[in-house]
Design a protein around this motif. Structure first.
Motif, PDB file in Angstrom:
ATOM      1  N   PRO A  58       1.925   0.844   9.368  1.00 27.68           N
ATOM      2  CA  PRO A  58       3.386   0.828   9.266  1.00 27.68           C
ATOM      3  C   PRO A  58       3.962  -0.284  10.147  1.00 27.68           C
ATOM      4  O   PRO A  58       3.399  -0.618  11.178  1.00 27.68           O
ATOM      5  CB  PRO A  58       3.804   2.210   9.771  1.00 27.68           C
ATOM      6  N   GLU A  74       5.459  -3.626   2.137  1.00 29.36           N
ATOM      7  CA  GLU A  74       4.868  -2.309   1.918  1.00 29.36           C
ATOM      8  C   GLU A  74       4.422  -2.142   0.464  1.00 29.36           C
ATOM      9  O   GLU A  74       3.336  -1.636   0.192  1.00 29.36           O
ATOM     10  CB  GLU A  74       5.866  -1.211   2.289  1.00 29.36           C
ATOM     11  N   ARG A  78       0.514  -1.707  -0.569  1.00 30.34           N
ATOM     12  CA  ARG A  78       0.076  -0.541  -1.318  1.00 30.34           C
ATOM     13  C   ARG A  78      -0.651  -0.964  -2.595  1.00 30.34           C
ATOM     14  O   ARG A  78      -1.714  -0.456  -2.939  1.00 30.34           O
ATOM     15  CB  ARG A  78       1.274   0.347  -1.654  1.00 30.34           C
TER      16      ARG A  78
END
Length: 188
Positions: A58, A74, A78
């Protein structure tokens, strides 16, 4: 070691460059730059693991200052983590499978986009070291409660570097350890 290759290829590349890394570490030690030697050992020995973890880490600081960049990163992370060249896709019976060549080409394009985005983020104020290997100041915090020792095994010489809680580094020649003996111990 390019992130766009599958893990097997990256491990092969890592093996190829390990002599370069080890020689750099030995040179840093022989020139008295133990801080740089620690940084190079850490960065060199964790290249692939760092690549994998960077997709799963994160980035709260980025979210607070640049939420659009954080959201894009992000999503790309992913996507890369879930759809790398090591993964496979079983298509439903009524949908033709994506040829592996096309899947690999798409993955490489996404890796290039990810790398470009990371460079853009590094150009932002306060993010110059974003996802770069950690510096000694950060690495030395691992020794805050006790000694941390890293061992460097090379064909010509074996040595250890000890990081003390106060940040001092001690170089320890391992004269009774050979490359062959280390390999034998590693295979047990």
């Amino acid at each position: 070691v390019w992130r766009g290759h599958d893990v097997k290829k990256r491990l092969e590349e890592r093996t190829t460059i390990s002599n370069i890394i080890d020689n750099g570490v030995a040179h840093a030690i022989s020139s008295g730059d133990l801080t740089r030697a620690i940084e190079w050992v850490e960065a060199g020995h964790s290249i692939i693991w760092a690549q994998i973890l960077s997709l799963r880490t994160p980035h709260d600081h980025l979210w607070t200052q640049y939420p659009d960049k954080a959201a894009e990163l992000e999503a790309l992370s992913r996507d890369l983590d879930n759809g790398g060249p090591d993964s496979y896709y079983i298509s439903p019976a009524n949908i033709p499978p994506i040829p592996l060549r096309d899947k690999a080409a798409g993955y490489r394009l996404r890796v290039n986009k990810y790398e470009k985005l990371v460079e853009e983020i590094r150009s932002l104020d306060g993010f110059e070291d974003f996802l770069r290997p950690r510096k000694f100041k950060s690495l030395s915090q691992a020794a805050s409660r006790g000694l941390v020792i890293t061992i460097s095994v090379q064909k010509g010489v074996c040595m250890a570097l000890a990081i003390h809680p106060d940040g001092h580094i001690t170089h320890i020649p391992l004269e009774n350890l050979s490359y062959k003996r280390a390999q034998d111990l590693n295979s047990k």
